[in-house]
Design a protein around this motif. Structure first.
Motif, PDB file in Angstrom:
ATOM      1  N   GLN A  75      -8.996  84.518  98.926  1.00 28.44           N
ATOM      2  CA  GLN A  75      -9.399  83.219  98.414  1.00 28.44           C
ATOM      3  C   GLN A  75      -9.754  82.296  99.581  1.00 28.44           C
ATOM      4  O   GLN A  75      -9.047  82.247 100.581  1.00 28.44           O
ATOM      5  N   PRO A  76     -10.847  81.564  99.476  1.00 27.88           N
ATOM      6  CA  PRO A  76     -11.218  80.653 100.560  1.00 27.88           C
ATOM      7  C   PRO A  76     -10.267  79.471 100.662  1.00 27.88           C
ATOM      8  O   PRO A  76      -9.547  79.156  99.693  1.00 27.88           O
ATOM      9  N   THR A  77     -10.235  78.829 101.806  1.00 30.01           N
ATOM     10  CA  THR A  77      -9.410  77.650 101.978  1.00 30.01           C
ATOM     11  C   THR A  77      -9.662  76.626 100.873  1.00 30.01           C
ATOM     12  O   THR A  77     -10.799  76.455 100.409  1.00 30.01           O
ATOM     13  N   THR A  78      -8.605  75.948 100.472  1.00 29.63           N
ATOM     14  CA  THR A  78      -8.738  74.935  99.429  1.00 29.63           C
ATOM     15  C   THR A  78      -9.518  73.720  99.924  1.00 29.63           C
ATOM     16  O   THR A  78      -9.894  72.863  99.129  1.00 29.63           O
ATOM     17  N   GLU A  79      -9.744  73.641 101.243  1.00 24.18           N
ATOM     18  CA  GLU A  79     -10.501  72.521 101.798  1.00 24.18           C
ATOM     19  C   GLU A  79     -11.979  72.859 101.977  1.00 24.18           C
ATOM     20  O   GLU A  79     -12.697  72.158 102.699  1.00 24.18           O
ATOM     21  N   SER A  80     -12.454  73.911 101.325  1.00 19.71           N
ATOM     22  CA  SER A  80     -13.866  74.305 101.459  1.00 19.71           C
ATOM     23  C   SER A  80     -14.808  73.179 101.073  1.00 19.71           C
ATOM     24  O   SER A  80     -15.896  73.027 101.647  1.00 19.71           O
ATOM     25  N   GLY A  81     -14.409  72.375 100.096  1.00 19.50           N
ATOM     26  CA  GLY A  81     -15.249  71.264  99.649  1.00 19.50           C
ATOM     27  C   GLY A  81     -15.483  70.231 100.729  1.00 19.50           C
ATOM     28  O   GLY A  81     -16.563  69.619 100.800  1.00 19.50           O
ATOM     29  N   LEU A  82     -14.475  70.010 101.588  1.00 18.08           N
ATOM     30  CA  LEU A  82     -14.635  69.085 102.709  1.00 18.08           C
ATOM     31  C   LEU A  82     -15.734  69.582 103.641  1.00 18.08           C
ATOM     32  O   LEU A  82     -16.633  68.832 104.039  1.00 18.08           O
ATOM     33  N   HIS A  83     -15.635  70.855 104.006  1.00 22.69           N
ATOM     34  CA  HIS A  83     -16.594  71.429 104.949  1.00 22.69           C
ATOM     35  C   HIS A  83     -18.012  71.454 104.371  1.00 22.69           C
ATOM     36  O   HIS A  83     -18.982  71.153 105.070  1.00 22.69           O
ATOM     37  N   ALA A  84     -18.118  71.801 103.094  1.00 19.75           N
ATOM     38  CA  ALA A  84     -19.438  71.839 102.459  1.00 19.75           C
ATOM     39  C   ALA A  84     -20.066  70.450 102.420  1.00 19.75           C
ATOM     40  O   ALA A  84     -21.270  70.293 102.649  1.00 19.75           O
ATOM     41  N   SER A  85     -19.248  69.432 102.149  1.00 13.71           N
ATOM     42  CA  SER A  85     -19.755  68.059 102.142  1.00 13.71           C
ATOM     43  C   SER A  85     -20.273  67.669 103.521  1.00 13.71           C
ATOM     44  O   SER A  85     -21.326  67.027 103.651  1.00 13.71           O
ATOM     45  N   PHE A  86     -19.532  68.042 104.552  1.00 14.44           N
ATOM     46  CA  PHE A  86     -19.935  67.755 105.920  1.00 14.44           C
ATOM     47  C   PHE A  86     -21.288  68.407 106.216  1.00 14.44           C
ATOM     48  O   PHE A  86     -22.212  67.779 106.755  1.00 14.44           O
TER      49      PHE A  86
END
Length: 216
Positions: A75-86
């Protein structure tokens, strides 16, 4: 060609994770790293995996636009959304690094933007690091709060009560940037302690020990 690039990115990420773990910036399973593969894909570290035992197949390949997983065994990190937004809002950024490094995390508790003083820091991060309002880790609320603070003028963001997110153009620069941030955080905290009149009741010996610890 894309498969070859993905494998190269994975190898570089594993080496970077070991360096960051050795520095104490990625501890245990805390913190995470993302690297842009191209305009559509990014590689991210997996959730709840020790960095010293991480394997290439553990790294996750996600679509930047919707976080759909197209490669990896965990499972990918739960913070993937942060990185994608960046990556979406700063298309020139190639690396997004989230750490729980000690002094920067301490500054995040203050809820303040942090100025950058060194010329190297200003060149590679910007004149300041922005604070992002608190939201629970791994939630859409945190992603939204982070997204609303992203600007071109800085590559560094403090997540309130949480840690640091720092962008860079290469993995080596990302590591250098978070090391710079830790030095700047020491300076920032030291200055606030020295100027804080509310600490007059603190014994001088204790205050000196605290300031000395922030000088190393």
């Amino acid at each position: 060609m894309k498969d070859a690039k993905i494998e190269t990115v994975k190898k570089s990420m594993l080496a970077a994770c070991i360096k960051l773990a050795d520095l104490g910036f990625l501890a245990g399973v805390g913190g995470n790293l993302a690297v842009r593969i191209d305009s559509e894909l990014m590689a991210v570290t997996p959730s709840a995996t020790d960095y010293y035992t991480m394997k290439p197949e553990d790294l996750c390949i996600l679509q930047i636009k919707d976080l759909k997983m197209v490669g990896g065994t965990k499972q990918p990190t739960t913070e993937s959304g942060l990185h994608a937004s960046f990556f979406r809002l700063r298309p020139e950024i190639e690396v997004s690094l989230h750490t729980h490094q000690p002094l920067a995390s301490a500054v995040s508790l203050l809820g303040l933007d942090m100025d950058i003083e060194s010329s190297e820091g200003k060149k590679n991060i910007g004149p300041f690091i922005r604070i992002v309002s608190y939201a629970p880790s791994g939630t859409s609320f945190l992603v939204r709060a982070f997204r609303n603070r992203i600007i071109k003028e800085t590559n560094g963001y403090l997540l309130r009560n949480h840690g640091l997110v720092c962008g860079a153009f290469t993995l080596d620069q990302a590591i250098a940037n978070v090391k710079l941030v830790e030095k700047e955080a020491a300076r920032f905290l030291r200055n606030r302690i020295e100027k804080n009149t509310n600490l007059t009741s603190m014994p001088n010996e204790m205050k000196e020990q605290l300031l000395s610890a922030l000088s190393h």
